[in-house]
Motif scaffolding. Structure first.
Motif, short mmCIF file in Angstrom:
data_model
loop_
_atom_site.label_atom_id
_atom_site.label_comp_id
_atom_site.label_asym_id
_atom_site.label_seq_id
_atom_site.Cartn_x
_atom_site.Cartn_y
_atom_site.Cartn_z
N PRO A 60 -86.64 33.02 39.16
CA PRO A 60 -87.92 32.87 39.04
C PRO A 60 -88.64 33.41 37.75
N VAL A 61 -88.12 34.48 37.43
CA VAL A 61 -88.62 35.46 36.36
C VAL A 61 -88.37 34.52 34.88
N MET A 62 -87.08 34.23 35.05
CA MET A 62 -86.72 33.36 33.74
C MET A 62 -87.34 32.05 33.55
N ASP A 63 -87.50 31.63 34.72
CA ASP A 63 -87.99 30.23 34.88
C ASP A 63 -89.61 30.13 34.16
N GLU A 64 -90.18 31.33 34.69
CA GLU A 64 -91.58 31.72 34.20
C GLU A 64 -91.73 31.88 32.68
N PHE A 65 -90.72 32.74 32.25
CA PHE A 65 -90.78 33.01 30.86
C PHE A 65 -90.79 31.91 30.11
N PHE A 66 -89.47 31.04 30.30
CA PHE A 66 -89.54 29.80 29.58
C PHE A 66 -90.49 28.70 29.54
N LYS A 67 -91.26 28.73 30.80
CA LYS A 67 -92.31 27.47 30.83
C LYS A 67 -93.82 28.15 30.44
N ALA A 68 -94.08 29.57 30.44
CA ALA A 68 -95.23 30.03 30.02
C ALA A 68 -96.01 29.30 28.70
N ASN A 69 -97.27 29.33 28.80
CA ASN A 69 -98.08 29.06 27.91
C ASN A 69 -97.36 27.66 26.94
N GLY A 124 -94.44 26.64 27.19
CA GLY A 124 -92.85 26.58 26.71
C GLY A 124 -92.63 27.62 25.72
N TYR A 125 -91.63 28.35 26.01
CA TYR A 125 -90.98 29.17 25.06
C TYR A 125 -90.73 28.69 23.54
N MET A 126 -89.99 27.35 23.48
CA MET A 126 -89.93 26.76 22.42
C MET A 126 -90.89 26.27 21.56
N ASN A 127 -91.93 26.09 22.22
CA ASN A 127 -93.32 25.80 21.45
C ASN A 127 -93.94 27.08 20.90
N SER A 128 -93.48 28.15 21.36
CA SER A 128 -94.35 29.45 20.94
C SER A 128 -94.31 29.80 19.46
N PRO A 129 -95.12 30.53 18.99
CA PRO A 129 -95.24 31.08 17.38
C PRO A 129 -93.83 32.00 17.06
#
Length: 71
Positions: A32-41, A43-48
């Motif tokens: 759940p922690v990893m899933d939350e990290f990659f989906k937050a704000n 999605g991680y791949m869209n983060s600055p």
């Protein structure tokens, strides 16, 4: 000399849709922690931060090539 079993490659790593891989025990409570990290704000791949890492290590041209290959 001791004989070693050959390593087996798992087919799950062949899926083109996969972006990140982490090996964890099946009973891990980190899913759940990893899933939350990659989906937050959005999605991680869209983060600055992620885009900055790509630019640092691949350069502008590498990032453009990667983006064109994933569309």
């Amino acid at each position: 000399m001791q004989q070693h079993k050959p390593l087996k490659r798992h087919r799950i790593g062949d899926k083109a849709s996969g972006q990140f891989r982490f090996g964890m025990p099946l009973n891990s409570d980190w899913f759940p922690v990893m899933d939350e990290f990659f989906k937050a704000n959005g999605g991680y791949m869209n983060s600055p931060q992620y885009k900055g890492i790509l630019k640092k290590h691949l350069g502008e041209i590498g990032v453009k090539l990667l983006q064109s290959a994933t569309k």
